[in-house]
Design an enzyme around this catalytic site. Structure first.
Site, mmCIF file in Angstrom:
data_model
loop_
_atom_site.group_PDB
_atom_site.id
_atom_site.type_symbol
_atom_site.label_atom_id
_atom_site.label_comp_id
_atom_site.label_asym_id
_atom_site.label_seq_id
_atom_site.Cartn_x
_atom_site.Cartn_y
_atom_site.Cartn_z
ATOM 1 C CD GLU A 109 -11.936 34.249 7.506
ATOM 2 O OE1 GLU A 109 -10.971 33.952 8.223
ATOM 3 O OE2 GLU A 109 -13.061 33.709 7.614
ATOM 4 C CD GLU A 129 -14.756 37.288 11.235
ATOM 5 O OE1 GLU A 129 -14.929 36.647 10.181
ATOM 6 O OE2 GLU A 129 -14.215 38.415 11.266
#
Length: 256
Positions: A109, A129
């Protein structure tokens, strides 16, 4: 508290290295605040114009330190977001991600929040995730949707699968793939090319590109372009650039 990053200046370039190689540079509790401070200082320093973000050892960043989440010792992200970059609305200077090795989860990210992504041939990428009952809600899903073809972005996001540097380059995520061990030097070469231009022009160009990539309306883009065109043409850098062109010499920009 041990600093998470090391910082080095190379002329007008700031090299920021995430430096916890024993944990593959996993993001410990204080890392985000520390990095926000580093990038705030970078923005405020008139002598620095481009930043490079990389990792020590065999990883760029393996993501968040899961042990901190399990122990409940993690902290809320600062306003600037993960790594001081994912939600940073005040940074006007370009940042290059020089990705070495693993680039996972929150580390991916942070890389996606950078302006230019390059990687060495050993790099690999994933937003895993969902496989641990979470979701990549630190800006990564939004950036992935902007920077990759839709079907591929959706597949990567929903499966949590890993792709290598060659595949990331094929899909347009990376600007370059370079031999292992050379990614910081490659990033410095890109930065040096950027620094042949006016520092003010770099900031103006980045702002328009960021707005366009974020899907700003045509009306907003027209308004900001008019505003920035006036700023650019009234600047010392514009006058110096025009004079240098006419004199057939290399310009000496002041960044204003």
């Amino acid at each position: 508290m041990t600093p998470f990053c090391t910082v080095a200046r190379d002329g007008a370039i700031l090299v920021v290295t995430m430096n916890n190689p024993a944990k593959l540079n996993a993001l410990v509790a204080h890392a985000h605040d520390e990095m926000a401070g580093i990038f705030n200082a970078f923005e405020a320093d008139p002598e620095l114009h481009v930043a490079i973000l990389t990792g020590a050892g065999r990883a760029f960043c393996a993501g968040s330190d899961i042990a901190a989440y399990v122990a409940g010792t993690n902290r809320p992200l600062p306003p600037a977001g993960g790594g001081g970059l994912t939600h940073n609305t005040t940074l006007n200077k370009p940042v290059i991600a020089a990705i070495n090795g693993l680039c996972m989860g929150g580390g991916f990210e942070i890389a996606l929040a950078c302006d230019i992504l390059i990687a060495d041939e050993t790099a690999s990428f994933a937003l895993p995730e969902p496989r641990v009952g979470a979701a990549a809600l630190g800006g990564g899903l939004i950036q992935l949707a902007r920077k990759m073809p839709p079907s591929h972005a959706m597949k990567l996001a929903l499966t949590g699968e890993r792709i290598d540097a060659a595949e990331a380059y094929r899909l347009g995520l990376l600007a370059e793939v370079v031999p292992a061990g050379t990614v910081v030097d490659a990033a410095k070469a890109i930065a040096a090319n950027m620094l042949k231009g006016s520092p003010l022009s770099l900031r103006i160009t980045r702002r328009i590109m960021k707005l366009a990539l974020a899907g700003a309306s045509a009306e907003e883009l027209d308004r900001v372009e008019l505003e920035l065109r006036a700023q650019s043409m009234a600047s010392a850098d514009f006058a110096e650039g025009m004079a240098a062109f006419m004199d057939k010499r290399r310009p000496v920009f002041a960044g204003k």
